[in-house]
Scaffold this motif. Structure first.
Motif, PDB file in Angstrom:
ATOM      1  N   TYR A  92      86.646-104.098 -14.873  1.00  0.00           N
ATOM      2  CA  TYR A  92      86.855-105.532 -14.672  1.00  0.00           C
ATOM      3  C   TYR A  92      88.345-105.890 -14.568  1.00  0.00           C
ATOM      4  O   TYR A  92      88.767-106.601 -13.652  1.00  0.00           O
ATOM      5  CB  TYR A  92      86.180-106.315 -15.812  1.00  0.00           C
ATOM      6  N   GLY A  98      84.522-115.262 -22.764  1.00  0.00           N
ATOM      7  CA  GLY A  98      85.874-114.721 -22.945  1.00  0.00           C
ATOM      8  C   GLY A  98      86.074-113.333 -22.364  1.00  0.00           C
ATOM      9  O   GLY A  98      87.214-112.896 -22.181  1.00  0.00           O
ATOM     10  N   ASP A 113      81.121-114.288 -25.748  1.00  0.00           N
ATOM     11  CA  ASP A 113      80.586-114.041 -24.399  1.00  0.00           C
ATOM     12  C   ASP A 113      79.097-113.741 -24.555  1.00  0.00           C
ATOM     13  O   ASP A 113      78.668-113.275 -25.605  1.00  0.00           O
ATOM     14  CB  ASP A 113      81.295-112.837 -23.750  1.00  0.00           C
ATOM     15  N   CYS A 162      77.286-114.883 -27.641  1.00  0.00           N
ATOM     16  CA  CYS A 162      76.499-116.134 -27.639  1.00  0.00           C
ATOM     17  C   CYS A 162      76.461-116.758 -26.259  1.00  0.00           C
ATOM     18  O   CYS A 162      77.337-116.538 -25.417  1.00  0.00           O
ATOM     19  CB  CYS A 162      76.981-117.113 -28.697  1.00  0.00           C
ATOM     20  N   ALA A 214      76.655-119.886 -23.883  1.00  0.00           N
ATOM     21  CA  ALA A 214      77.366-121.165 -23.863  1.00  0.00           C
ATOM     22  C   ALA A 214      76.415-122.357 -23.867  1.00  0.00           C
ATOM     23  O   ALA A 214      76.801-123.452 -24.256  1.00  0.00           O
ATOM     24  CB  ALA A 214      78.251-121.224 -22.623  1.00  0.00           C
ATOM     25  N   ALA A 245      87.038-119.566 -18.863  1.00  0.00           N
ATOM     26  CA  ALA A 245      87.756-119.132 -17.652  1.00  0.00           C
ATOM     27  C   ALA A 245      86.829-118.276 -16.799  1.00  0.00           C
ATOM     28  O   ALA A 245      86.339-117.228 -17.258  1.00  0.00           O
ATOM     29  CB  ALA A 245      89.008-118.337 -18.038  1.00  0.00           C
ATOM     30  N   PHE A 246      86.579-118.715 -15.599  1.00  0.00           N
ATOM     31  CA  PHE A 246      85.772-117.982 -14.615  1.00  0.00           C
ATOM     32  C   PHE A 246      84.374-117.646 -15.155  1.00  0.00           C
ATOM     33  O   PHE A 246      83.793-116.630 -14.793  1.00  0.00           O
ATOM     34  CB  PHE A 246      86.515-116.709 -14.153  1.00  0.00           C
ATOM     35  N   ARG A 282      80.779-120.924 -13.647  1.00  0.00           N
ATOM     36  CA  ARG A 282      80.099-120.643 -12.371  1.00  0.00           C
ATOM     37  C   ARG A 282      78.828-119.809 -12.551  1.00  0.00           C
ATOM     38  O   ARG A 282      77.884-119.937 -11.784  1.00  0.00           O
ATOM     39  CB  ARG A 282      81.123-119.865 -11.526  1.00  0.00           C
TER      40      ARG A 282
HETATM   41  C1  LIG Z   1      84.317-113.441 -14.507  1.00  0.00           C
HETATM   42  S1  LIG Z   1      84.049-113.152 -16.218  1.00  0.00           S
HETATM   43  C2  LIG Z   1      85.404-114.004 -16.959  1.00  0.00           C
HETATM   44  C3  LIG Z   1      85.972-113.296 -18.160  1.00  0.00           C
HETATM   45  C4  LIG Z   1      87.264-113.895 -18.723  1.00  0.00           C
HETATM   46  N1  LIG Z   1      87.068-115.250 -19.179  1.00  0.00           N
HETATM   47  C5  LIG Z   1      88.374-113.852 -17.703  1.00  0.00           C
HETATM   48  O1  LIG Z   1      88.834-114.923 -17.300  1.00  0.00           O
HETATM   49  O2  LIG Z   1      88.789-112.765 -17.327  1.00  0.00           O
HETATM   50  C6  LIG Z   1      82.692-114.227 -16.520  1.00  0.00           C
HETATM   51  C7  LIG Z   1      82.062-114.068 -17.888  1.00  0.00           C
HETATM   52  O3  LIG Z   1      81.108-115.112 -18.090  1.00  0.00           O
HETATM   53  C8  LIG Z   1      80.130-114.596 -18.968  1.00  0.00           C
HETATM   54  N2  LIG Z   1      78.944-115.478 -18.969  1.00  0.00           N
HETATM   55  C9  LIG Z   1      78.059-115.675 -17.978  1.00  0.00           C
HETATM   56  N3  LIG Z   1      77.093-116.542 -18.368  1.00  0.00           N
HETATM   57  C10 LIG Z   1      77.387-116.906 -19.645  1.00  0.00           C
HETATM   58  C11 LIG Z   1      76.771-117.779 -20.603  1.00  0.00           C
HETATM   59  N4  LIG Z   1      75.657-118.450 -20.314  1.00  0.00           N
HETATM   60  N5  LIG Z   1      77.348-117.912 -21.809  1.00  0.00           N
HETATM   61  C12 LIG Z   1      78.480-117.228 -22.111  1.00  0.00           C
HETATM   62  N6  LIG Z   1      79.105-116.384 -21.254  1.00  0.00           N
HETATM   63  C13 LIG Z   1      78.572-116.223 -20.036  1.00  0.00           C
HETATM   64  C14 LIG Z   1      79.881-113.196 -18.389  1.00  0.00           C
HETATM   65  O4  LIG Z   1      79.190-112.372 -19.280  1.00  0.00           O
HETATM   66  C15 LIG Z   1      81.304-112.747 -18.068  1.00  0.00           C
HETATM   67  O5  LIG Z   1      81.865-112.000 -19.111  1.00  0.00           O
END
Ligand SMILES: C[S@@+](CC[C@H](N)C(=O)[O-])C[C@H]1O[C@@H](n2cnc3c(N)ncnc32)[C@H](O)[C@@H]1O
Length: 243
Positions: A31, A67, A90, A115, A117, A133-134, A137
């Motif tokens: 990643y 995160g 996350d 957990c 979100a 962050a990211f 979506r």
């Molecule tokens: C693109 S990564 C971003 C990671 C980090 N925040 C960064 O900016 O590098 C997106 C993250 O969103 C998490 N994610 C997706 N759906 C989620 C949810 N419902 N609750 C918490 N985390 C979630 C994924 O597991 C993934 O680790």
């Protein structure tokens, strides 16, 4: 049965979280490298700007949602110091483990929690800052997740949403070419996974644009919402204040 989007595909709502988990299980080991390669290092500047806008003080309480590998959690922990607390969370264990290991290697032992979100296991009115962050979506019910972020913030607290957004019109063609032609190839070459990076490009197109996300945040209870376009709108930082 309710449906939602997984990239450009329409899927059963109950299936989206499983598909998203598959993406991040697959990309977790590569990643950070992929982030640097595909953004040409720009994600570091976007995150540094987010930390600046956070304007954290020693002793403050922070929740980093989605995160992942811990970039923001690490920077925030350095700002709030030993008297403050950053909770690194996350939904995906593989991403969170990679992040926890990085944080430990940097000498930071933060509370780390798997957990969702959309159902945060925290009390009302607690955190000074919540960040995502990211991540937004990828969530199935963005309205529910934003309402949860609002609930756990103290009155006057700040939500920061850093996310891909709508690029300025002159950049559109080059951006589409890069997203749909270059990104999946890069994903195949570096992470052995073209599909996850095709999902990335598609999910960005399906995500609400700047004004739409601002409205979603207001509807979730944020009294004041503003956004800052970064890199011509490739990314936007939305700032919501719980009034
Ligand atoms: C693109 S990564 C971003 C990671 C980090 N925040 C960064 O900016 O590098 C997106 C993250 O969103 C998490 N994610 C997706 N759906 C989620 C949810 N419902 N609750 C918490 N985390 C979630 C994924 O597991 C993934 O680790």
């Amino acid at each position: 049965m309710s449906s939602t989007h997984f990239g450009f595909e329409t899927v059963d709502e109950r299936d989206k979280a499983r598909r998203v988990r598959g993406v991040f299980d697959s990309v977790a080991p590569r990643y950070d490298l992929m982030n640097d390669l595909m953004s040409l290092g720009l994600h570091r500047a976007w995150k540094a700007y987010t930390v600046l806008v956070a304007n954290l003080q020693p002793g403050q309480q922070v929740l980093d949602i989605a995160g992942g590998t811990g970039d923001l959690a690490m920077a925030f922990a350095r700002k709030v110091g030993a008297t403050g607390r950053v909770v690194h969370t996350d939904i995906n264990e593989a991403m969170l483990r990679t992040g926890r290991d990085r944080l430990l290697d940097a000498g930071l032992a933060l509370p780390t929690l798997v957990c969702d979100a959309e159902k945060l296991p925290f009390a009302d009115n607690h955190f000074d800052l919540v960040s995502v962050a990211f991540g937004l979506r990828n969530m199935t019910h963005k309205d529910a997740a934003l309402a949860e972020m609002n609930r756990v913030l103290r009155p006057g607290g700040k939500l920061l949403v850093l996310e891909f957004s709508r690029v300025a019109a002159p950049l559109q063609r080059a951006y589409d070419w890069y997203s749909f032609k270059v990104l999946p190839q890069l994903g195949r070459a570096v992470a052995g996974d073209a599909d996850s990076y095709r999902y990335l490009a598609e999910s960005i197109r399906m995500h609400p644009g700047q004004e739409e996300l601002k409205t979603l945040m207001k509807n979730a209870g944020f009294g004041h919402v503003d956004y800052h376009n970064l890199t011509g709108g490739v990314v936007a930082l939305h700032v919501g204040i719980k009034c």
